[in-house]
Scaffold this active site. Sequence first.
Site, short mmCIF file in Angstrom:
data_model
loop_
_atom_site.label_atom_id
_atom_site.label_comp_id
_atom_site.label_asym_id
_atom_site.label_seq_id
_atom_site.Cartn_x
_atom_site.Cartn_y
_atom_site.Cartn_z
N GLY A 1 35.50 39.13 37.58
CA GLY A 1 34.44 38.66 38.45
C GLY A 1 34.29 39.57 39.66
O GLY A 1 33.80 39.16 40.71
N GLY A 2 34.77 40.81 39.50
CA GLY A 2 34.70 41.77 40.60
C GLY A 2 36.04 42.30 41.04
O GLY A 2 36.14 42.99 42.06
N SER A 3 37.10 42.01 40.29
CA SER A 3 38.47 42.35 40.70
C SER A 3 38.77 43.84 40.79
O SER A 3 39.76 44.24 41.40
CB SER A 3 39.48 41.69 39.76
N LYS B 1 48.51 47.20 37.64
CA LYS B 1 48.32 45.85 38.18
C LYS B 1 49.26 44.90 37.45
O LYS B 1 49.39 44.95 36.23
CB LYS B 1 46.86 45.43 37.98
N SER C 1 40.80 41.00 42.91
CA SER C 1 42.23 40.70 42.96
C SER C 1 43.13 41.92 42.78
O SER C 1 44.35 41.82 42.91
CB SER C 1 42.57 39.68 41.87
#
Length: 207
Positions: free
Chosen positions: A168-170, A70, A146
């Site tokens: 937050g959930g990426s 990433k 993301s």
Amino acid sequence: MDYYQAYSSKSVTPTQMMNRFLENMEKFKWMNMFVSCDRDDILSQSEASDQRWKINKPLSVFDGVPISVKDMIKVKGYKLSYGLILRESDPIDTVDDIMVHRFREAGAIIVGKTTMTEYGRCPLGYNSNYKGPFNPYDERCYSGGSSSGSICSVMTGLVPIAISFDGGGSIRLPAALSGGFGLATTFGRIPFDSDICISSGNIHAGV
């Protein structure tokens, strides 16, 4: 695919696999899941892995295995964008983040940096700067973010593992929306170094 079994049995070499990876990457180019990819560097890494497997001395089970990263941490030879548009003046990193370094030490092949939403702030996954990525099963749908490029690189079969981050959930959202498996590890379990991660304070690494 079981890379370790394939390389151990000599049925295929890392370089053959990386040539196949590069061919398949062209097929999925329309998804815009990669920000940057260095063909020569990939083949240089695979050739080094070829030699280790030739004498039956792989560095680990990851030797010759392609891994995407990433675009949130440093990778030697690449620019760091955090999902923003890359500029000519942006510096090329000369060192790897510790996560990338550890995979390299294990013989893994770093194949490039994947698209993410700008600063990792959007859960949908689409980045207008790079016109993608899209859901690997339906281009009319979002991939989740993301870590959108990361999940797409896995679900299209280009790589078995993608280094990602979750605040937050990426990691969890893309895995859910794109039908993959995401592991957001315990905070601090996997060390890494990133300005964005340090400033946020709630981000943990995973795959």
